[in-house]
Design a protein around this motif. Structure first.
Motif, mmCIF file in Angstrom:
data_model
loop_
_atom_site.group_PDB
_atom_site.id
_atom_site.type_symbol
_atom_site.label_atom_id
_atom_site.label_comp_id
_atom_site.label_asym_id
_atom_site.label_seq_id
_atom_site.Cartn_x
_atom_site.Cartn_y
_atom_site.Cartn_z
ATOM 1 N N LEU A 1 13.825 -3.229 31.991
ATOM 2 C CA LEU A 1 14.349 -1.881 31.780
ATOM 3 C C LEU A 1 15.628 -1.892 30.951
ATOM 4 C CD1 LEU A 1 13.834 -0.260 35.316
ATOM 5 C CD2 LEU A 1 12.511 0.185 33.240
ATOM 6 N N VAL A 2 16.564 -2.774 31.309
ATOM 7 C CA VAL A 2 17.838 -2.826 30.584
ATOM 8 C C VAL A 2 17.604 -3.203 29.120
ATOM 9 C CG1 VAL A 2 20.060 -4.022 30.428
ATOM 10 C CG2 VAL A 2 19.204 -3.293 32.649
ATOM 11 N N GLY A 3 16.655 -4.106 28.880
ATOM 12 C CA GLY A 3 16.306 -4.438 27.504
ATOM 13 C C GLY A 3 15.804 -3.217 26.743
ATOM 14 N N GLN A 4 14.995 -2.380 27.411
ATOM 15 C CA GLN A 4 14.472 -1.169 26.776
ATOM 16 C C GLN A 4 15.600 -0.196 26.428
ATOM 17 O OE1 GLN A 4 11.048 -0.365 25.929
ATOM 18 N NE2 GLN A 4 12.371 0.976 24.745
ATOM 19 N N TYR A 5 16.591 -0.093 27.340
ATOM 20 C CA TYR A 5 17.724 0.808 27.072
ATOM 21 C C TYR A 5 18.524 0.308 25.871
ATOM 22 C CZ TYR A 5 16.596 1.741 31.997
ATOM 23 O OH TYR A 5 15.945 2.001 33.177
ATOM 24 N N MET A 6 18.649 -1.014 25.754
ATOM 25 C CA MET A 6 19.366 -1.581 24.612
ATOM 26 C C MET A 6 18.654 -1.241 23.298
ATOM 27 S SD MET A 6 22.095 -3.171 25.668
ATOM 28 C CE MET A 6 22.821 -4.029 27.085
ATOM 29 N N VAL A 7 17.323 -1.251 23.337
ATOM 30 C CA VAL A 7 16.548 -0.884 22.145
ATOM 31 C C VAL A 7 16.872 0.545 21.727
ATOM 32 C CG1 VAL A 7 14.235 -0.438 21.251
ATOM 33 C CG2 VAL A 7 14.669 -2.491 22.612
ATOM 34 N N ASP A 8 16.829 1.456 22.699
ATOM 35 C CA ASP A 8 17.042 2.869 22.384
ATOM 36 C C ASP A 8 18.493 3.172 22.020
ATOM 37 O OD1 ASP A 8 14.369 3.821 22.783
ATOM 38 O OD2 ASP A 8 14.660 3.512 24.922
ATOM 39 N N LEU A 9 19.405 2.291 22.406
ATOM 40 C CA LEU A 9 20.817 2.450 22.024
ATOM 41 C C LEU A 9 21.130 1.671 20.752
ATOM 42 C CD1 LEU A 9 22.416 2.188 25.575
ATOM 43 C CD2 LEU A 9 22.463 4.193 24.078
ATOM 44 N N ASP A 10 20.057 1.167 20.081
ATOM 45 C CA ASP A 10 20.183 0.445 18.817
ATOM 46 C C ASP A 10 21.047 -0.812 18.969
ATOM 47 O OD1 ASP A 10 19.478 0.059 16.208
ATOM 48 O OD2 ASP A 10 21.212 1.126 15.394
ATOM 49 N N ARG A 11 20.740 -1.573 20.020
ATOM 50 C CA ARG A 11 21.425 -2.856 20.260
ATOM 51 C C ARG A 11 20.351 -3.936 20.408
ATOM 52 N NH1 ARG A 11 25.496 -0.803 24.980
ATOM 53 N NH2 ARG A 11 25.921 -3.053 25.215
ATOM 54 N N PRO A 12 19.606 -4.209 19.313
ATOM 55 C CA PRO A 12 18.412 -5.051 19.390
ATOM 56 C C PRO A 12 18.684 -6.490 19.837
ATOM 57 C CG PRO A 12 19.012 -4.625 17.100
ATOM 58 C CD PRO A 12 19.843 -3.712 17.938
ATOM 59 N N LYS A 13 19.781 -7.088 19.372
ATOM 60 C CA LYS A 13 20.052 -8.477 19.749
ATOM 61 C C LYS A 13 20.261 -8.621 21.254
ATOM 62 C CE LYS A 13 21.979 -9.950 15.312
ATOM 63 N NZ LYS A 13 23.171 -10.497 14.621
ATOM 64 N N GLU A 14 20.975 -7.664 21.834
ATOM 65 C CA GLU A 14 21.178 -7.688 23.286
ATOM 66 C C GLU A 14 19.854 -7.429 24.016
ATOM 67 O OE1 GLU A 14 25.079 -5.753 24.598
ATOM 68 O OE2 GLU A 14 24.860 -5.060 22.515
ATOM 69 N N ALA A 15 19.031 -6.557 23.447
ATOM 70 C CA ALA A 15 17.733 -6.253 24.057
ATOM 71 C C ALA A 15 16.876 -7.513 24.154
ATOM 72 C CB ALA A 15 17.015 -5.184 23.238
ATOM 73 N N ILE A 16 16.870 -8.327 23.069
ATOM 74 C CA ILE A 16 16.076 -9.558 23.058
ATOM 75 C C ILE A 16 16.500 -10.487 24.199
ATOM 76 C CG2 ILE A 16 15.685 -11.699 21.785
ATOM 77 C CD1 ILE A 16 13.976 -9.463 20.772
ATOM 78 N N VAL A 17 17.807 -10.552 24.478
ATOM 79 C CA VAL A 17 18.312 -11.417 25.558
ATOM 80 C C VAL A 17 17.713 -10.998 26.898
ATOM 81 C CG1 VAL A 17 20.363 -12.099 26.877
ATOM 82 C CG2 VAL A 17 20.468 -11.961 24.372
#
Length: 648
Positions: free
Chosen positions: A223-239
């Protein structure tokens, strides 16, 4: 639930599986995700085998069936449902209401993932009266999922809040972490990405403190990875996605793996990595098919369709998206995801130039969104969020007030304690002053007594010296040699006692006499009296030793007699020689030895002369509870042993 479940058996010999062992007639069941996360690849297979050794009438069997169903739902929903239905039948036959309730909760969770939302809701509602409140949070969590999938987000938030309330009431960190995770997902569905991320991170923090890597901890990473995607933080999302995949593949959480690969496919497509996105979408579909979960299959096809749209392969995108709608079936309950499929399908048709179909798909997407995101639902969620924030603030205020109250109580306690300590210190000071005054008085009295004792010893010494002087005058007028010898012996005895009192007076120790120094002085005096210092050598071969005056005087008189005897009889005709005195203390006894290297003593006589000296020595030896031994070899040696305690 406790880590170990025990039940007495008498007819089963020792046997064991990974999770269940029989020892001395007792079943030991090591539950997973309670105190450990040792969920190995063969966990469920070994648990299945253990059913063959558990009696049909055992309550433990119901627990194992429930756990099999619940943990199998991460791998195969149909197998999971089979175990739960078997458990429900046995629980009802045994009239086990508690385990019927637990199995109903697991049944609801499985039916929910099989998209049988109404049946899931009924199972969960039936379980409410059978589950104690402190264990009911999982029930309400799944009820929240039912309403979320039905698109009734307001009610879903109500149940997430209920889970949070139960978790905080009973101190259940897993329930609290789950509540925050579910709330974050609901905020995300509403497009409130910042709130979603905040609650998701809060959930992960609690999960990490709990220390168990379970299904829900894994899903929260997704879920947190998905939120990072929608907040345009792709590198953090991948982690976060990578962490979710790592846990999912380790424990076989197929539903989470499918979810995460769907999210990764969407992110990779967004970043222009279309081949990687295609691979992730196919992995998501593979895990969804292993799980036999229609909802995940539908979403996997949707993700592949989104990849097709992003790569401009609109024909392939349309095929995937149409397949996704077919997998959803007419009774598909999650209108939110169905609206997303129609939205993507509209883009695919538009890309192909089929604007009529695109318009129909777009209208269908809007219609589904209106059903989900109603003004009433937004208002209900906002109101619940406000109430929850207020409740948390009030709880914080209450905690602060309780803390202040404790601080005030502690302050009063410390002040009271300080007052008591001051009183105690004052009383102790008064006692100290009294004791000091008393000690000063005792010290003064002791000084007075010491002075008096010194004065006594001084006067005794003076009196003995007076007696010695009188004896000297008398000796000078005596013509009879024998009588004169008697008077001279008496003179040396008196002088010996006087020397002891002189020692006490001069040394300042009013009770004890240092005997080595005393013997040396006594030797010099007796040798001078007999005018033998030039030819006879005297030696006190002993370490310093102190004796009480009432022991020192008798020993001094004994030594005086023996030295005098040696000087009279051991060295005739002005013969030279040596006289030695030795006094030792050993193991509570005193050992005295007076020896000379003269002519020795005749066998028929111990001591020559009048016999008074011999009687005096015997008398003094008995007084000190001692015994005397004579050794007549190359001179005479008198040895004495006194019991020190008795002598004292």
């Amino acid at each position: 639930m406790n880590k170990f479940f025990l039940i007495t058996l008498f007819l089963i010999s020792f046997s064991g599986f990974a999770q269940i062992e029989v020892r001395n007639g007792l079943f030991l069941y090591d539950e997973v995700f309670v105190e450990s996360d040792d969920f190995q690849s063969d966990y469920l297979e070994e648990l299945e085998k253990s059913l063959s050794v558990i009696p049909i009438d055992s309550v433990l069997r119901l627990q194992v069936l429930n756990d099999l169903g619940y943990y199998y739902h991460t791998r195969n929903l149909k197998i999971a449902l089979g175990y739960i239905e078997m458990g429900l039948e046995e629980a009802r036959d045994k009239n086990e209401s508690y385990w019927e309730g637990k199995l109903l909760v697991s049944q609801g969770a499985i039916l929910l993932r099989m998209e049988q939302l109404d049946l899931a809701e009924k199972a969960l509602t039936d379980a409410i009266s059978k589950i104690p409140e402190n264990e009911s949070w999982l029930l309400y969590t799944n009820l929240g999922y039912v309403y979320e999938r039905k698109g009734i987000l307001g009610e879903a938030f109500v149940y997430a809040s209920k889970t949070l309330e139960i978790g905080e009431k009973y101190g259940d960190t897993k329930a609290v972490a789950m509540a925050y995770s579910d709330m974050s997902n609901l905020f995300w569905k509403q497009g409130k990405f910042d709130a979603a991320l905040s609650y998701g991170l809060k959930s992960l923090e609690i999960f990490e403190k709990r220390g168990l890597k379970d299904l829900d901890y894994d899903f929260t990473f997704h879920l947190v990875g998905q939120y990072m995607v929608d907040l345009d933080r792709p590198k953090e999302a991948i982690v976060y996605f990578t962490k979710s995949v790592e846990i999912g593949e380790r424990y076989g959480f197929y539903n989470n793996l499918s979810d995460t690969y769907i999210a990764m496919a969407n992110l990779q497509a967004k970043m222009g990595e279309f081949s990687e996105a295609q691979i992730s979408g196919l992995k998501a579909l593979r895990y969804a098919e292993l799980l036999e979960n229609e909802f995940m299959i539908m979403r996997s096809y949707m993700s592949l369709g989104k990849v097709g749209n992003a790569s401009k392969d609109f024909a392939k995108a349309a095929d995937y998206l149409e397949t996704s709608i077919l997998e959803a079936t007419e009774n598909f309950g999650d209108k939110f995801y169905l609206s997303l499929v129609y939205e993507e399908l509209s883009k695919a048709y538009e890309g192909q130039g089929n604007f009529q179909k695109s318009l129909v798909a777009s209208r269908k997407s809007d219609e589904l969104r209106r059903d989900v995101f109603t003004a009433e639902a937004d208002k209900q969620v906002a109101q619940l969020q406000t109430e929850m924030d207020v409740a948390q603030k009030e709880n914080t205020i209450m905690l602060q007030e309780a803390k202040l109250s404790r601080q005030r109580i502690l302050q009063v306690f410390y002040l009271t304690l300080a007052g008591v300590l001051i009183i105690i210190l004052f009383l102790l000071f008064r006692v100290f002053l009294r004791k000091k005054k008393y000690s000063t008085l005792l010290e003064k009295k002791n000084e007075e007594k010491e002075f008096l004792l010194k004065e006594i010893h001084h006067r005794v010494k003076n009196n003995l010296e007076t007696i010695s002087s009188l004896l000297t005058l008398q000796i000078a007028k005596i013509g009879d040699p024998k009588f004169k010898q008697i008077m001279e012996d008496t003179y040396t005895r008196v002088q010996s006692m006087g020397m002891i009192h002189l020692s006490l007076y001069k040394e300042g120790n009013l009770k004890k006499v240092e005997m080595k120094e005393f013997f040396n002085g006594l030797g010099r005096f007796v040798f001078d009296t007999f005018d033998a210092s030039d030819r006879i050598r005297f030696e006190a071969n002993m370490p310093p030793i102190e004796l009480d005056v009432d022991v020192a005087i008798p020993i001094g008189l004994i030594v005086n007699e023996l030295i005098s005897n040696s000087l009279k009889y051991a060295f005739p005709n002005q013969k030279s020689g040596q006289i030695c005195v030795q006094l030792l203390e050993k193991e509570g006894n005193l050992y005295l030895k007076v020896s000379d290297d003269g002519i020795g003593i005749m066998e028929d006589s111990t001591i020559k002369g009048t016999g008074f000296g011999r009687e005096l020595i015997s008398l003094l030896t008995r007084q000190l509870d001692g015994k005397m031994t004579l050794v007549n070899d190359e001179g005479a040696a008198f040895s004495f042993e006194f019991q020190l305690n008795t002598a004292a």
